[in-house]
Design a protein around this motif. Sequence first.
Motif, short mmCIF file in Angstrom:
data_model
loop_
_atom_site.label_atom_id
_atom_site.label_comp_id
_atom_site.label_asym_id
_atom_site.label_seq_id
_atom_site.Cartn_x
_atom_site.Cartn_y
_atom_site.Cartn_z
N PRO A 19 -35.45 61.07 -27.13
CA PRO A 19 -34.85 59.99 -26.34
C PRO A 19 -33.36 59.84 -26.62
O PRO A 19 -32.89 60.15 -27.72
CB PRO A 19 -35.63 58.76 -26.80
CG PRO A 19 -35.99 59.08 -28.22
CD PRO A 19 -36.23 60.56 -28.26
N GLY A 20 -32.64 59.37 -25.64
CA GLY A 20 -31.23 59.09 -25.84
C GLY A 20 -31.05 57.70 -26.44
O GLY A 20 -31.95 56.87 -26.42
N MET A 21 -29.87 57.45 -26.98
CA MET A 21 -29.59 56.16 -27.60
C MET A 21 -28.33 55.55 -27.02
O MET A 21 -27.60 54.82 -27.68
CB MET A 21 -29.44 56.34 -29.13
CG MET A 21 -30.69 56.88 -29.80
SD MET A 21 -30.52 57.01 -31.60
CE MET A 21 -30.45 55.27 -32.03
N GLU A 22 -28.09 55.88 -25.75
CA GLU A 22 -26.83 55.44 -25.14
C GLU A 22 -26.89 54.01 -24.62
O GLU A 22 -25.87 53.43 -24.28
CB GLU A 22 -26.44 56.39 -24.00
CG GLU A 22 -27.36 56.38 -22.79
CD GLU A 22 -28.62 57.21 -22.98
OE1 GLU A 22 -29.48 57.23 -22.05
OE2 GLU A 22 -28.75 57.86 -24.04
N ILE A 80 -42.06 43.81 -24.56
CA ILE A 80 -41.55 42.53 -25.07
C ILE A 80 -40.26 42.15 -24.34
O ILE A 80 -40.01 40.98 -24.04
CB ILE A 80 -41.27 42.64 -26.58
CG1 ILE A 80 -42.58 42.71 -27.36
CG2 ILE A 80 -40.44 41.46 -27.06
CD1 ILE A 80 -43.31 41.40 -27.45
N TYR A 81 -39.44 43.17 -24.03
CA TYR A 81 -38.17 42.88 -23.38
C TYR A 81 -38.38 42.28 -22.00
O TYR A 81 -37.62 41.41 -21.56
CB TYR A 81 -37.32 44.16 -23.30
CG TYR A 81 -36.81 44.61 -24.65
CD1 TYR A 81 -37.17 43.94 -25.83
CD2 TYR A 81 -35.97 45.70 -24.78
CE1 TYR A 81 -36.71 44.33 -27.06
CE2 TYR A 81 -35.50 46.12 -26.02
CZ TYR A 81 -35.88 45.43 -27.15
OH TYR A 81 -35.42 45.84 -28.38
N ALA A 82 -39.42 42.72 -21.31
CA ALA A 82 -39.74 42.13 -20.01
C ALA A 82 -40.20 40.68 -20.18
O ALA A 82 -39.85 39.80 -19.39
CB ALA A 82 -40.83 42.93 -19.31
N LEU A 126 -39.50 59.14 -20.11
CA LEU A 126 -39.86 60.47 -20.59
C LEU A 126 -41.14 61.00 -19.94
O LEU A 126 -41.62 62.07 -20.28
CB LEU A 126 -40.04 60.43 -22.11
CG LEU A 126 -38.77 60.14 -22.92
CD1 LEU A 126 -39.10 59.89 -24.37
CD2 LEU A 126 -37.78 61.30 -22.79
N GLY A 127 -41.69 60.23 -19.00
CA GLY A 127 -42.88 60.67 -18.28
C GLY A 127 -44.17 60.52 -19.08
O GLY A 127 -45.16 61.20 -18.80
N THR A 159 -41.50 50.75 -24.18
CA THR A 159 -42.18 50.94 -22.90
C THR A 159 -41.30 51.67 -21.90
O THR A 159 -41.71 52.65 -21.27
CB THR A 159 -42.62 49.58 -22.32
OG1 THR A 159 -43.53 48.96 -23.23
CG2 THR A 159 -43.30 49.75 -20.98
N GLU A 160 -40.07 51.20 -21.76
CA GLU A 160 -39.14 51.84 -20.83
C GLU A 160 -38.82 53.27 -21.26
O GLU A 160 -38.73 54.18 -20.43
CB GLU A 160 -37.84 51.03 -20.73
CG GLU A 160 -36.84 51.58 -19.73
CD GLU A 160 -35.53 50.81 -19.71
OE1 GLU A 160 -34.65 51.19 -18.92
OE2 GLU A 160 -35.40 49.84 -20.48
#
Length: 231
Positions: free
Chosen positions: A73-76, A157-159, A88-89, A82-83
């Motif tokens: 995963p990227g960290m940008e 959680i973010y949602a 990443l499919g 979840t997202e």
Amino acid sequence: MYRQLEHQFRAMITDGLLAAGATLPAERKLALDLGISRKTVQQCYDALRQQRLVSAHGRNGYIVEDGFRRIKPGMERLKGFTEEMQELGRVPSTRILERAVGEDRSIASIFGLSSTARFLRLVRVRLGDGIPLSVEKAWYDVGIAPGLAEADLSGSIYARLLECGAPLVDCEQTIEAASPEPQECAVFGFSEPLPCLLIKRRSYGADGRMIEYVEGLFRGDSYAYRLRLRA
């Protein structure tokens, strides 16, 4: 000896050199080719099976499981598990181990609040395509997001924070090497402690107040974080 062999196979599987559906060499042949005992090969294959890297198929031997390539995963930008899995499919899922609201002096100190501040403490196993990828211990300031205490936390959680009117907009994150504890080895299916990544995150709302503190232990055999740096 079997641990050395196990580590070599695990690296080939997680790096994609042994693709999903590939069959591992027959025990007897591999033992003969390497000049080791068949029992050593059996121990290696059994350890890989316990980690869900391969599955046993009787006379067809051991086959590499699907969906266990190393995650990169990227960290940008700020995003939750979840997202990240969806991008990443992979299919994300969660198993809640602990959930409670109460006081915690040491956590209050991290948030810069008084010792009487109340937090939602949440311990979850995060899975991608049914494979346990991380054990997450998190604390949330219920003074900022009181609705979180009774919300459905099986997903993002973010949602839920967004629904509570407390979206996260910024975070500070550190990554360090760590060794899993016995209960975490059991979650990951490790027969012995293997290197993991400990990610600590402090997340803030639009007003600069800290809402979330997370310590997530990610299995090192399936994660390789990537960063893009520019001069």
